[in-house]
Design a protein around this motif. Sequence first.
Motif, PDB file in Angstrom:
ATOM      1  N   UNK A  87      52.268   5.875 103.313  1.00 32.42           N
ATOM      2  CA  UNK A  87      52.151   4.606 102.594  1.00 32.42           C
ATOM      3  C   UNK A  87      53.539   4.161 102.162  1.00 32.42           C
ATOM      4  N   UNK A  88      53.708   2.859 101.990  1.00 26.84           N
ATOM      5  CA  UNK A  88      54.977   2.322 101.538  1.00 26.84           C
ATOM      6  C   UNK A  88      54.743   0.958 100.896  1.00 26.84           C
ATOM      7  N   UNK A  89      55.662   0.588 100.032  1.00 30.63           N
ATOM      8  CA  UNK A  89      55.615  -0.717  99.377  1.00 30.63           C
ATOM      9  C   UNK A  89      57.028  -1.126  99.022  1.00 30.63           C
ATOM     10  N   UNK A  90      57.195  -2.402  98.725  1.00 32.63           N
ATOM     11  CA  UNK A  90      58.520  -2.935  98.433  1.00 32.63           C
ATOM     12  C   UNK A  90      58.463  -3.817  97.203  1.00 32.63           C
ATOM     13  N   UNK A  91      59.641  -4.065  96.658  1.00 32.29           N
ATOM     14  CA  UNK A  91      59.751  -5.027  95.566  1.00 32.29           C
ATOM     15  C   UNK A  91      59.602  -6.442  96.127  1.00 32.29           C
ATOM     16  N   UNK A  92      59.469  -7.387  95.255  1.00 38.43           N
ATOM     17  CA  UNK A  92      59.257  -8.775  95.689  1.00 38.43           C
ATOM     18  C   UNK A  92      60.446  -9.315  96.481  1.00 38.43           C
ATOM     19  N   UNK A  97      62.414  -0.144  98.411  1.00 39.36           N
ATOM     20  CA  UNK A  97      61.211   0.311  99.108  1.00 39.36           C
ATOM     21  C   UNK A  97      60.881   1.732  98.658  1.00 39.36           C
ATOM     22  N   UNK A  98      59.590   2.026  98.514  1.00 37.83           N
ATOM     23  CA  UNK A  98      59.118   3.371  98.190  1.00 37.83           C
ATOM     24  C   UNK A  98      58.222   3.866  99.320  1.00 37.83           C
ATOM     25  N   UNK A  99      58.478   5.068  99.828  1.00 35.09           N
ATOM     26  CA  UNK A  99      57.694   5.665 100.900  1.00 35.09           C
ATOM     27  C   UNK A  99      57.076   6.971 100.401  1.00 35.09           C
ATOM     28  N   UNK A 100      55.773   7.128 100.619  1.00 35.88           N
ATOM     29  CA  UNK A 100      55.049   8.334 100.241  1.00 35.88           C
ATOM     30  C   UNK A 100      55.002   9.289 101.427  1.00 35.88           C
ATOM     31  N   UNK A 101      55.412  10.536 101.235  1.00 31.48           N
ATOM     32  CA  UNK A 101      55.508  11.511 102.318  1.00 31.48           C
ATOM     33  C   UNK A 101      54.123  12.071 102.641  1.00 31.48           C
ATOM     34  N   UNK A 102      53.883  12.294 103.919  1.00 29.15           N
ATOM     35  CA  UNK A 102      52.612  12.869 104.365  1.00 29.15           C
ATOM     36  C   UNK A 102      52.487  14.311 103.878  1.00 29.15           C
ATOM     37  N   UNK A 103      51.413  14.649 103.176  1.00 29.72           N
ATOM     38  CA  UNK A 103      51.251  16.037 102.714  1.00 29.72           C
ATOM     39  C   UNK A 103      50.849  16.960 103.863  1.00 29.72           C
ATOM     40  N   UNK A 139      63.008   6.709  98.257  1.00 26.32           N
ATOM     41  CA  UNK A 139      63.346   5.377  97.769  1.00 26.32           C
ATOM     42  C   UNK A 139      64.556   4.851  98.547  1.00 26.32           C
ATOM     43  N   UNK A 140      64.423   3.630  99.078  1.00 31.95           N
ATOM     44  CA  UNK A 140      65.520   2.944  99.758  1.00 31.95           C
ATOM     45  C   UNK A 140      65.930   1.753  98.895  1.00 31.95           C
ATOM     46  N   UNK A 141      67.222   1.616  98.669  1.00 32.52           N
ATOM     47  CA  UNK A 141      67.733   0.513  97.867  1.00 32.52           C
ATOM     48  C   UNK A 141      68.929  -0.118  98.568  1.00 32.52           C
ATOM     49  N   UNK A 142      69.044  -1.438  98.410  1.00 33.53           N
ATOM     50  CA  UNK A 142      70.147  -2.165  99.033  1.00 33.53           C
ATOM     51  C   UNK A 142      70.464  -3.405  98.212  1.00 33.53           C
ATOM     52  N   UNK A 143      71.714  -3.842  98.289  1.00 35.62           N
ATOM     53  CA  UNK A 143      72.107  -5.074  97.609  1.00 35.62           C
ATOM     54  C   UNK A 143      71.567  -6.301  98.320  1.00 35.62           C
ATOM     55  N   UNK A 144      71.277  -6.182  99.618  1.00 30.62           N
ATOM     56  CA  UNK A 144      70.724  -7.285 100.399  1.00 30.62           C
ATOM     57  C   UNK A 144      69.246  -7.034 100.665  1.00 30.62           C
ATOM     58  N   UNK A 145      68.451  -8.088 100.827  1.00 33.12           N
ATOM     59  CA  UNK A 145      67.022  -7.911 101.146  1.00 33.12           C
ATOM     60  C   UNK A 145      66.855  -7.160 102.466  1.00 33.12           C
TER      61      UNK A 145
END
Length: 546
Positions: A87-92, A97-103, A139-145
């Motif tokens: 699963x994954x989701x992102x900010x607006x 981005x947040x990614x959930x690792x497969x157990x 968690x992935x983070x960037x200054x650009x979208x």
Amino acid sequence: MRHGAWRWIALISITIMTVLPADGGQRPFYGGDLRVRTSGQLTRLEPASSPTTATDFALRLRLLPLVFEGLVKLNEQGRPEPLLAIAWNSSADFRRWNFTVRPGARFHDGSPVTASVLVDCLTTVENPFIVHEYEGKIVFESADPMPDLPAVLAMPDRAISRPTSKGATVGTGPFRIGEWEAGRRAVLVAFEDHWGGRPFVDRIFLEMAQPPKNQWMDLELGRADVIEIPVEEVRNTTQRGYRMLMSRPLELMALFFSSPPSSPHDLDLRRALALAIDRDAILRVLLQRQGEAAGSLLPQWISGYGFLFDVVRDVTRARSLLPAPGQVPEFSVGYRAADRLARSIAERLALDVQAVGIRLHPVPVQDPPLDSVTPAVMLVRVPIAIVDEKQALAGLASHLGLRLPEQTDWSQPESVFKAERELLKDVRLIPLFHLPVCYAVGQRVRYQRPEDIFLTQPLHLESVWVENQVQASIRLDSISGAQFLAMLSFGVRWPCHRTPKKRGTPPTNRRRHEFPHASSSHHRNGGRCCLHGSHLDPTCHYNSCV
């Protein structure tokens, strides 16, 4: 009464088998070896490897997912699907981005797949973002979208791999590397603890750098199960009774100029060359209608706008762009010496452009080039690495040494079309065709649907099984009614593949077709399950042990 009931069951079964097709009742089967032949060759199979030729690069795209997996993959529609991330989701604003690792996922060496380990693997390559672990998530983070981050992570070079203490590189795919001889052969062994279930075959024997003639001989003699087929041999292959695994158009064939046009006159000359080519005739005759004529870099099924680029021959307009009469422009067009199709097309191109007053000289080029001087124009074949249109265009441009326009606003829907049109504006590249990739399979190879095995670049051999000798020798459609009754009277059970007995607990891990996988315990206790051979195993939990 009991014997009479058995007779009725036998008669009904024989009647059903006379109505159903021979392959209709076959179900997936565990065990056996799959023998694959290919013309490409790889010195190593790793996400960080960089093959030198287009043929080797395409082979890497098909084999890499068997051993190494990424966080996500793209389906045939270009949509992301889970692999090591569920699963994954992102900010607006798409900057986080947040990614959930497969157990429960494991590497081939048995070590668990965790968020911290994946972060270490992802930071071994240069990234345009920051990646770290937070509360068990990646968690992935960037200054650009980063709206297309899932597509970026689905690229082959983003697959997860880690070195072991012994110097080997392991992944999490359905197969692990058992043996590897650089450029010659490899043995891929089924990974018993794969999160998606054990593959059907035990091993894949891969022979590389095999000429097409040798591949055909091995297939005819029963020494190979899967071989590469040149696109021009598809009709001949089907007429000989072999089944085909054929992808969508995944390869761009084009004329590539080594340098930009030097003057407006040179630009007009290249445009005349493009207008003089009769793509439709080549597609009908040489390619036997396999593939599609191309005026764009990306095929229509990926971009949706391929029809906007012209592919119609216009001799009159081509002549109007040529210099004054008496001057005959000349080009030397190189092609890969071992590629018979490229040679045929290069010779046909020479005839097409001769009609408008251009002289074209086909020149075979060794791969890699033995001479320092190569023709100014090359007939190239470039595989399309991924289904996502933006990443596919970027991959083609990178492979050909072209630069995407820097001022492109990728947030706009028409951005990919504008970028491609800009790449083609100076006619450094003349697209010709988009070609499929084809494989012929032997008689003992089985699968549910061809499109499940090969539709885009990955070759899903984990979903292929082979018919073993025990299964072939007592198939219901190959025995007489008297033999059927005799075998029933002696209490012989049929190989039902995966029907669990009431006692014991069958394995619960399942593949995509929802069949329990056969664990390695069936090889123990003095015998083997008929899923893997003909020996008896008194402790087997399946009715298929006869």
